[in-house]
Design a protein around this motif. Structure first.
Motif, PDB file in Angstrom:
ATOM      1  N   UNK A  48      -4.688  -4.852  -2.126  1.00 36.16           N
ATOM      2  CA  UNK A  48      -4.275  -3.947  -1.055  1.00 36.16           C
ATOM      3  C   UNK A  48      -3.780  -4.724   0.162  1.00 36.16           C
ATOM      4  N   UNK A  49      -4.453  -5.842   0.480  1.00 36.93           N
ATOM      5  CA  UNK A  49      -4.019  -6.672   1.607  1.00 36.93           C
ATOM      6  C   UNK A  49      -2.624  -7.224   1.347  1.00 36.93           C
ATOM      7  N   UNK A  50      -2.394  -7.713   0.124  1.00 31.61           N
ATOM      8  CA  UNK A  50      -1.071  -8.236  -0.226  1.00 31.61           C
ATOM      9  C   UNK A  50      -0.011  -7.140  -0.168  1.00 31.61           C
ATOM     10  N   UNK A  51      -0.351  -5.961  -0.637  1.00 30.61           N
ATOM     11  CA  UNK A  51       0.586  -4.832  -0.569  1.00 30.61           C
ATOM     12  C   UNK A  51       0.947  -4.516   0.879  1.00 30.61           C
ATOM     13  N   UNK A  52      -0.090  -4.455   1.718  1.00 32.17           N
ATOM     14  CA  UNK A  52       0.143  -4.137   3.125  1.00 32.17           C
ATOM     15  C   UNK A  52       1.046  -5.155   3.796  1.00 32.17           C
ATOM     16  N   UNK A 111       3.200  -7.129   2.344  1.00 30.30           N
ATOM     17  CA  UNK A 111       4.540  -7.012   1.781  1.00 30.30           C
ATOM     18  C   UNK A 111       5.311  -5.856   2.387  1.00 30.30           C
ATOM     19  N   UNK A 112       4.648  -4.713   2.553  1.00 29.81           N
ATOM     20  CA  UNK A 112       5.305  -3.538   3.132  1.00 29.81           C
ATOM     21  C   UNK A 112       5.707  -3.811   4.577  1.00 29.81           C
ATOM     22  N   UNK A 113       4.768  -4.376   5.352  1.00 22.76           N
ATOM     23  CA  UNK A 113       5.061  -4.656   6.758  1.00 22.76           C
ATOM     24  C   UNK A 113       6.224  -5.642   6.893  1.00 22.76           C
ATOM     25  N   UNK A 114       6.173  -6.742   6.157  1.00 17.93           N
ATOM     26  CA  UNK A 114       7.208  -7.769   6.276  1.00 17.93           C
ATOM     27  C   UNK A 114       8.568  -7.250   5.839  1.00 17.93           C
TER      28      UNK A 114
END
Length: 260
Positions: free
Chosen positions: A186-190, A192-195
């Motif tokens: 979930x941290x990696x997803x977040x 990725x979405x933000x960047x």
């Protein structure tokens, strides 16, 4: 309704045999189109502006060489920040296809003058000025209108979409359909979405203000350029160096323009 300036008497023939005469000729035609205070500034420190008027700026080229996109980019960069003055470019030669395309993006009216002083419009912006009873840009500075007649959304769609993309990741926080676990994923997803969304949003907003990216392959280097070609920042192999006034054409580069 704002009063529109009245058109002056059409200029008569004028032999063009020097750049000074070319600038004076451009000024008298701008007065004819309704920019009644248009004045040539020959030999001054104009930063690329040869004719000044309320609501318009003119640049005049007295040369045999074809006008390219870089000349128009420098002209756009010479317009004061925040100004909505109509840009009008004059040449006695011709325009490259890339210059005409850039002029359409930035609403630059392109004219070609003959040696007898007669002006011929080259693109749509120039034809609108030449054919209308009052120029589009003359009342713009006073009345707050837009020279190209576009709506607020059409003029600023990059900024609007960029802001939406910058805000979008915030709305996804805590969404159970997006973040299904485990925590590390979930941290990696977040991130990725933000960047991704912030990067695209920043590119769109930068493009609205004429910022460009220049990528050089050897050595690998990413340069951020202003609309006038000034280097704002340079990124090379993880290092960031402050911006320097280096002409973009000084080294072989692949330019990726963010406009449009």
């Amino acid at each position: 309704m704002t009063d529109m300036p009245q058109r002056a008497v059409q200029p008569g023939p004028m032999q063009i045999a020097s750049w000074q005469e070319a600038e004076r000729n451009a000024a008298r035609w701008m007065r004819h189109w309704g920019y009644r205070d248009a004045t040539a500034k020959p030999g001054g420190a104009d930063g690329g502006v040869d004719v000044k008027a309320t609501g318009a700026l003119g640049q005049v080229k007295y040369q045999a060489a074809q006008v390219g996109r870089p000349e128009l980019q420098r002209f756009v960069g010479a317009r004061p920040y925040g100004s909505t003055a109509q840009l009008i470019f004059f040449t006695g030669s011709d325009y490259a296809s890339t210059a005409v395309a850039y002029a359409e993006e930035w609403n630059i009216a392109l004219f070609r003058y003959r040696l007898d002083g007669v002006m011929m419009p080259v693109n749509g912006g120039a034809r609108r000025i030449a054919e209308s009873s009052a120029p589009v840009g003359a009342s713009m500075e006073r009345g707050g209108g837009q020279a190209d007649g576009k709506s607020f959304g059409e003029r600023n769609w990059r900024v609007i979409l960029g802001v939406v993309l910058l805000m979008a990741p915030i709305g996804s926080i805590g969404d159970p359909e997006t973040y299904t676990g485990p925590l590390a994923l979930d941290v990696l997803k977040g991130l990725g979405i933000f960047l991704a969304l912030w990067g695209i949003g920043a590119l769109l907003i930068g493009a609205h203000f004429g910022v460009r990216l220049s990528i050089k392959n050897n050595p690998p280097c990413l340069t951020v350029l202003s609309r006038s070609g000034k280097t704002l920042a340079t990124f090379q192999r993880g290092n960031r160096s402050p911006g320097r006034d280096v002409p973009p054409s000084a080294t072989p580069e692949t330019h990726r323009d963010m406009e449009g």
